[in-house]
Design a protein around this motif. Structure first.
Motif, PDB file in Angstrom:
ATOM      1  N   ASP A 181     -13.271   7.750 -13.702  1.00 19.95           N
ATOM      2  CA  ASP A 181     -12.993   8.870 -12.633  1.00 19.95           C
ATOM      3  C   ASP A 181     -12.019   8.455 -11.746  1.00 19.95           C
ATOM      4  OD1 ASP A 181     -14.852   7.087 -11.873  1.00 19.95           O
ATOM      5  OD2 ASP A 181     -15.580   8.304 -10.494  1.00 19.95           O
ATOM      6  N   GLN A 182     -10.606   8.471 -12.044  1.00 17.41           N
ATOM      7  CA  GLN A 182      -9.664   8.478 -11.304  1.00 17.41           C
ATOM      8  C   GLN A 182      -8.270   8.922 -11.944  1.00 17.41           C
ATOM      9  OE1 GLN A 182      -6.753   5.956 -11.501  1.00 17.41           O
ATOM     10  NE2 GLN A 182      -7.585   4.487 -12.907  1.00 17.41           N
ATOM     11  N   LEU A 183      -7.136   9.174 -11.166  1.00 17.85           N
ATOM     12  CA  LEU A 183      -6.112   9.809 -11.646  1.00 17.85           C
ATOM     13  C   LEU A 183      -5.518   9.523 -13.051  1.00 17.85           C
ATOM     14  CD1 LEU A 183      -4.326  10.580  -8.284  1.00 17.85           C
ATOM     15  CD2 LEU A 183      -5.063  12.329  -9.903  1.00 17.85           C
ATOM     16  N   GLY A 184      -5.258   8.048 -13.235  1.00 19.52           N
ATOM     17  CA  GLY A 184      -4.545   7.424 -14.221  1.00 19.52           C
ATOM     18  C   GLY A 184      -5.273   7.819 -15.445  1.00 19.52           C
ATOM     19  N   TYR A 185      -6.453   8.300 -15.665  1.00 22.95           N
ATOM     20  CA  TYR A 185      -6.882   8.876 -16.866  1.00 22.95           C
ATOM     21  C   TYR A 185      -6.900  10.249 -17.031  1.00 22.95           C
ATOM     22  CZ  TYR A 185      -8.958   3.870 -17.026  1.00 22.95           C
ATOM     23  OH  TYR A 185      -8.875   2.781 -16.999  1.00 22.95           O
ATOM     24  N   THR A 186      -6.122  10.869 -16.130  1.00 26.48           N
ATOM     25  CA  THR A 186      -5.914  12.327 -16.223  1.00 26.48           C
ATOM     26  C   THR A 186      -4.291  12.550 -16.814  1.00 26.48           C
ATOM     27  OG1 THR A 186      -5.007  12.830 -14.128  1.00 26.48           O
ATOM     28  CG2 THR A 186      -7.305  12.589 -14.112  1.00 26.48           C
ATOM     29  N   ASP A 187      -4.004  13.753 -16.920  1.00 21.91           N
ATOM     30  CA  ASP A 187      -2.590  14.027 -17.417  1.00 21.91           C
ATOM     31  C   ASP A 187      -1.749  14.486 -16.024  1.00 21.91           C
ATOM     32  OD1 ASP A 187      -3.802  16.654 -16.777  1.00 21.91           O
ATOM     33  OD2 ASP A 187      -3.396  17.140 -18.969  1.00 21.91           O
ATOM     34  N   ALA A 188      -2.463  14.402 -14.903  1.00 18.68           N
ATOM     35  CA  ALA A 188      -1.809  14.809 -13.638  1.00 18.68           C
ATOM     36  C   ALA A 188      -0.593  14.015 -13.182  1.00 18.68           C
ATOM     37  CB  ALA A 188      -2.795  14.877 -12.426  1.00 18.68           C
ATOM     38  N   ALA A 189       0.246  14.283 -12.524  1.00 21.21           N
ATOM     39  CA  ALA A 189       1.152  13.243 -11.601  1.00 21.21           C
ATOM     40  C   ALA A 189       0.628  12.154 -10.747  1.00 21.21           C
ATOM     41  CB  ALA A 189       2.371  13.995 -11.038  1.00 21.21           C
ATOM     42  N   VAL A 190       1.105  10.912 -10.930  1.00 20.35           N
ATOM     43  CA  VAL A 190       0.413   9.919 -10.222  1.00 20.35           C
ATOM     44  C   VAL A 190       1.640   9.375  -9.173  1.00 20.35           C
ATOM     45  CG1 VAL A 190      -0.749   7.846  -9.690  1.00 20.35           C
ATOM     46  CG2 VAL A 190      -1.156   9.240 -11.830  1.00 20.35           C
ATOM     47  N   ASP A 191       1.687   9.555  -7.874  1.00 22.22           N
ATOM     48  CA  ASP A 191       2.907   9.217  -7.224  1.00 22.22           C
ATOM     49  C   ASP A 191       2.993   7.820  -6.961  1.00 22.22           C
ATOM     50  OD1 ASP A 191       3.742  11.979  -7.002  1.00 22.22           O
ATOM     51  OD2 ASP A 191       2.699  12.356  -5.057  1.00 22.22           O
ATOM     52  N   LEU A 192       4.108   7.349  -6.503  1.00 24.88           N
ATOM     53  CA  LEU A 192       4.428   5.996  -6.247  1.00 24.88           C
ATOM     54  C   LEU A 192       3.183   5.289  -5.463  1.00 24.88           C
ATOM     55  CD1 LEU A 192       8.052   6.226  -5.194  1.00 24.88           C
ATOM     56  CD2 LEU A 192       7.111   5.018  -7.264  1.00 24.88           C
ATOM     57  N   HIS A 193       2.854   4.185  -5.922  1.00 23.02           N
ATOM     58  CA  HIS A 193       1.739   3.269  -5.400  1.00 23.02           C
ATOM     59  C   HIS A 193       1.800   1.946  -5.781  1.00 23.02           C
ATOM     60  CE1 HIS A 193       0.128   4.550  -9.406  1.00 23.02           C
ATOM     61  NE2 HIS A 193      -0.717   3.495  -9.068  1.00 23.02           N
ATOM     62  N   THR A 194       0.924   0.980  -5.303  1.00 21.20           N
ATOM     63  CA  THR A 194       0.643  -0.147  -6.028  1.00 21.20           C
ATOM     64  C   THR A 194      -0.854  -0.205  -6.274  1.00 21.20           C
ATOM     65  OG1 THR A 194       0.032  -1.248  -3.864  1.00 21.20           O
ATOM     66  CG2 THR A 194       2.284  -1.587  -4.546  1.00 21.20           C
ATOM     67  N   ASP A 195      -1.149  -1.132  -7.278  1.00 18.53           N
ATOM     68  CA  ASP A 195      -2.615  -1.238  -7.800  1.00 18.53           C
ATOM     69  C   ASP A 195      -3.432  -2.132  -6.984  1.00 18.53           C
ATOM     70  OD1 ASP A 195      -2.039   0.800  -9.640  1.00 18.53           O
ATOM     71  OD2 ASP A 195      -2.039  -0.666 -11.433  1.00 18.53           O
ATOM     72  N   GLN A 196      -4.741  -1.696  -7.181  1.00 15.60           N
ATOM     73  CA  GLN A 196      -5.989  -2.136  -6.452  1.00 15.60           C
ATOM     74  C   GLN A 196      -5.545  -2.876  -4.901  1.00 15.60           C
ATOM     75  OE1 GLN A 196      -8.581  -3.099  -8.555  1.00 15.60           O
ATOM     76  NE2 GLN A 196      -7.661  -1.850 -10.080  1.00 15.60           N
ATOM     77  N   ALA A 197      -5.088  -1.859  -4.083  1.00 15.59           N
ATOM     78  CA  ALA A 197      -4.773  -2.149  -2.612  1.00 15.59           C
ATOM     79  C   ALA A 197      -6.155  -2.213  -2.081  1.00 15.59           C
ATOM     80  CB  ALA A 197      -3.952  -0.848  -2.114  1.00 15.59           C
ATOM     81  N   PHE A 198      -7.230  -1.809  -2.531  1.00 16.80           N
ATOM     82  CA  PHE A 198      -8.687  -2.050  -1.774  1.00 16.80           C
ATOM     83  C   PHE A 198      -9.310  -3.151  -2.189  1.00 16.80           C
ATOM     84  CE2 PHE A 198      -8.261   0.772  -5.662  1.00 16.80           C
ATOM     85  CZ  PHE A 198      -9.122   0.094  -6.826  1.00 16.80           C
ATOM     86  N   ILE A 199      -8.611  -4.113  -2.853  1.00 21.73           N
ATOM     87  CA  ILE A 199      -9.490  -5.351  -2.701  1.00 21.73           C
ATOM     88  C   ILE A 199      -8.950  -6.526  -2.062  1.00 21.73           C
ATOM     89  CG2 ILE A 199     -10.595  -4.817  -5.301  1.00 21.73           C
ATOM     90  CD1 ILE A 199      -8.772  -6.624  -6.553  1.00 21.73           C
ATOM     91  N   ALA A 200      -9.428  -7.436  -1.798  1.00 21.75           N
ATOM     92  CA  ALA A 200      -8.514  -8.445  -0.734  1.00 21.75           C
ATOM     93  C   ALA A 200      -7.322  -9.221  -1.658  1.00 21.75           C
ATOM     94  CB  ALA A 200      -9.719  -9.560  -0.458  1.00 21.75           C
ATOM     95  N   GLU A 201      -7.659  -9.463  -2.829  1.00 24.77           N
ATOM     96  CA  GLU A 201      -6.534 -10.262  -3.596  1.00 24.77           C
ATOM     97  C   GLU A 201      -6.385  -9.541  -4.973  1.00 24.77           C
ATOM     98  OE1 GLU A 201      -4.736 -12.746  -2.738  1.00 24.77           O
ATOM     99  OE2 GLU A 201      -5.942 -13.228  -0.841  1.00 24.77           O
ATOM    100  N   PRO A 202      -5.440  -8.521  -4.817  1.00 27.34           N
ATOM    101  CA  PRO A 202      -4.802  -7.602  -5.993  1.00 27.34           C
ATOM    102  C   PRO A 202      -4.104  -8.511  -6.936  1.00 27.34           C
ATOM    103  CG  PRO A 202      -4.094  -6.706  -3.882  1.00 27.34           C
ATOM    104  CD  PRO A 202      -4.729  -7.883  -3.635  1.00 27.34           C
ATOM    105  N   PRO A 203      -4.282  -8.126  -8.430  1.00 25.87           N
ATOM    106  CA  PRO A 203      -3.590  -8.840  -9.205  1.00 25.87           C
ATOM    107  C   PRO A 203      -2.263  -8.619  -9.216  1.00 25.87           C
ATOM    108  CG  PRO A 203      -4.414  -6.701 -10.389  1.00 25.87           C
ATOM    109  CD  PRO A 203      -4.948  -6.641  -8.757  1.00 25.87           C
ATOM    110  N   ARG A 204      -1.497  -9.947  -9.485  1.00 25.51           N
ATOM    111  CA  ARG A 204       0.042 -10.044  -9.240  1.00 25.51           C
ATOM    112  C   ARG A 204       0.832  -9.159  -9.942  1.00 25.51           C
ATOM    113  NH1 ARG A 204       3.406 -13.764  -6.554  1.00 25.51           N
ATOM    114  NH2 ARG A 204       5.568 -12.470  -6.606  1.00 25.51           N
ATOM    115  N   TYR A 205       0.433  -8.810 -11.356  1.00 20.32           N
ATOM    116  CA  TYR A 205       1.414  -8.418 -12.434  1.00 20.32           C
ATOM    117  C   TYR A 205       0.610  -7.377 -13.155  1.00 20.32           C
ATOM    118  CZ  TYR A 205       4.246 -12.373 -11.330  1.00 20.32           C
ATOM    119  OH  TYR A 205       4.976 -13.505 -10.659  1.00 20.32           O
ATOM    120  N   GLN A 206       1.018  -6.410 -13.613  1.00 19.85           N
ATOM    121  CA  GLN A 206       0.596  -5.229 -14.528  1.00 19.85           C
ATOM    122  C   GLN A 206       1.479  -5.148 -15.736  1.00 19.85           C
ATOM    123  OE1 GLN A 206      -0.721  -1.460 -13.669  1.00 19.85           O
ATOM    124  NE2 GLN A 206      -2.415  -1.582 -15.229  1.00 19.85           N
ATOM    125  N   ILE A 207       0.866  -5.204 -17.020  1.00 18.64           N
ATOM    126  CA  ILE A 207       1.507  -4.574 -18.059  1.00 18.64           C
ATOM    127  C   ILE A 207       1.079  -2.953 -18.375  1.00 18.64           C
ATOM    128  CG2 ILE A 207       1.831  -4.590 -20.680  1.00 18.64           C
ATOM    129  CD1 ILE A 207       1.498  -7.543 -20.538  1.00 18.64           C
TER     130      ILE A 207
END
Length: 354
Positions: A181-207
């Motif tokens: 239940d978040q934007l990534g699983y819709t067909d809507a535009a998702v504006d510029l962001h970094t991932d997992q900002a809401f956890i203390a240690e976000p993952p460093r890389y994503q594929i």
């Protein structure tokens, strides 16, 4: 004399390219010599009447080569002339160090899978590209995500499972992941962001590995956030100071998952850039003293204007078998709206060398 009419300032080279003088356009307009009383020579123009985003319609060097002529983009088509000697006498940014804005050059990020004959060669090229540019776009890697994970693992990289699961199937008809239940699983535009900002240690890389492109749309956009912050610091030190000190509440609230982390948007370690956290869709309302709120919004909007400028964005349309690998501490990413059964697989990695 040579001049450069840059997007946000005028650069004057008095004699050669070894020296330069930088001037804000609003400063130049405020100091127009003809906006003075003809007898007393007092100013007749208050700086408060000049928009900070004023820009020239045309800038030229006068025929004598000793003055700059600016036709302003304002009602009345006002023209100002600045003598070079006067500009040199009042220069407040002589030989200011050059800090470039983020690059929009896709070609420098692209790698061809077939050109790297070994797992080690591909991994080394990807890590080199990440270190240099914050992202790589690999063409023609096939659609076996598990094989790709195996080929990229090692050299300090380790798979990072998130609250979505081990691998995200980013598609509108997802049945394989939790917390969709978040934007990534819709067909809507998702504006510029970094991932997992809401956890203390976000993952460093994503594929982001393309299984099937959209019928229309679904273009990926990337901005080097570290370079954007450096550029911001060079043009607005106060905005930089606010973004590196004012805490923001990044709060992810979903039906079956919630997480809160409080941090400035830009984190420094010993004065050096560590990471950017930029997640407009998980920000709680800001809570600052009344007298500080407007300044913070101005600072954030200045940063947002830099990363949202198309000239600062890499645009990449992935085909089946292509993948994007980016540094989540450094690179902001976005996606345009799309139609059709677009299917991307997302995999996080962490870097235990940090």
């Amino acid at each position: 004399m040579r001049i450069e009419a840059r997007p946000d300032h005028l650069r004057v080279h008095p004699a050669n390219d070894t020296d330069h003088l930088d001037f804000h356009y609003f400063w130049l307009r405020h100091n127009c010599d003809c906006c003075r009383h003809p007898t007393t020579r007092e100013r007749t123009l208050c700086s408060s009447s000049i928009a900070l985003d004023i820009r020239p319609r045309q800038t030229t060097v006068a025929p004598d080569g000793r003055s700059v002529v600016i036709d302003w983009d304002e009602p009345g088509a006002h023209r100002s002339t600045y003598d070079l000697a006067w500009l040199e006498r009042h220069a407040y940014a002589r030989n200011r160090p050059e800090v470039a804005p983020p690059s929009a050059d896709l070609a420098r990020l692209e790698l061809r899978f077939a050109e790297h004959g070994s797992v080690a060669g591909l991994r080394a090229a990807c890590l080199e590209g990440l270190a240099a540019h914050g992202a790589v776009v690999v063409r023609g890697a096939g659609t076996d995500t598990e094989r790709l994970i195996d080929e990229l693992a090692g050299s300090g990289l380790e798979l990072f499972s998130s609250h979505f699961g081990r691998i995200e199937d980013l598609r509108t008809d997802n049945t394989t992941n939790a917390n969709t239940d978040q934007l990534g699983y819709t067909d809507a535009a998702v504006d510029l962001h970094t991932d997992q900002a809401f956890i203390a240690e976000p993952p460093r890389y994503q594929i982001l590995h393309c299984m099937r492109p959209a019928d229309e749309g679904g273009e990926n956009r990337l901005v080097d956030g570290r370079q954007a912050i450096s550029y911001l610091r060079s043009i607005d030190a106060h905005a930089f100071a606010l973004l590196t000190t004012v805490p923001v509440r990044f709060h992810r609230v979903q039906k079956a998952f919630t997480s809160l982390h409080v941090s400035p948007i830009v984190e420094l370690r010993d004065g050096a850039f560590l990471r950017v956290r930029s997640s407009y869709f998980t920000m709680d309302p800001h809570c600052l003293p009344f007298a500080e709120m407007e300044a913070y919004y101005r600072a954030y909007n200045r940063f947002a204007a830099i990363v949202n400028e198309p000239r600062h964005q890499v645009r990449a349309l992935l085909g089946a078998g292509d993948f994007l690998l980016y540094d989540n501490f450094r690179t902001l990413h976005a996606r345009t709206a799309f139609t059709g059964a677009r299917w991307m697989r997302g995999v996080y990695f962490d870097d235990h060398r940090r």
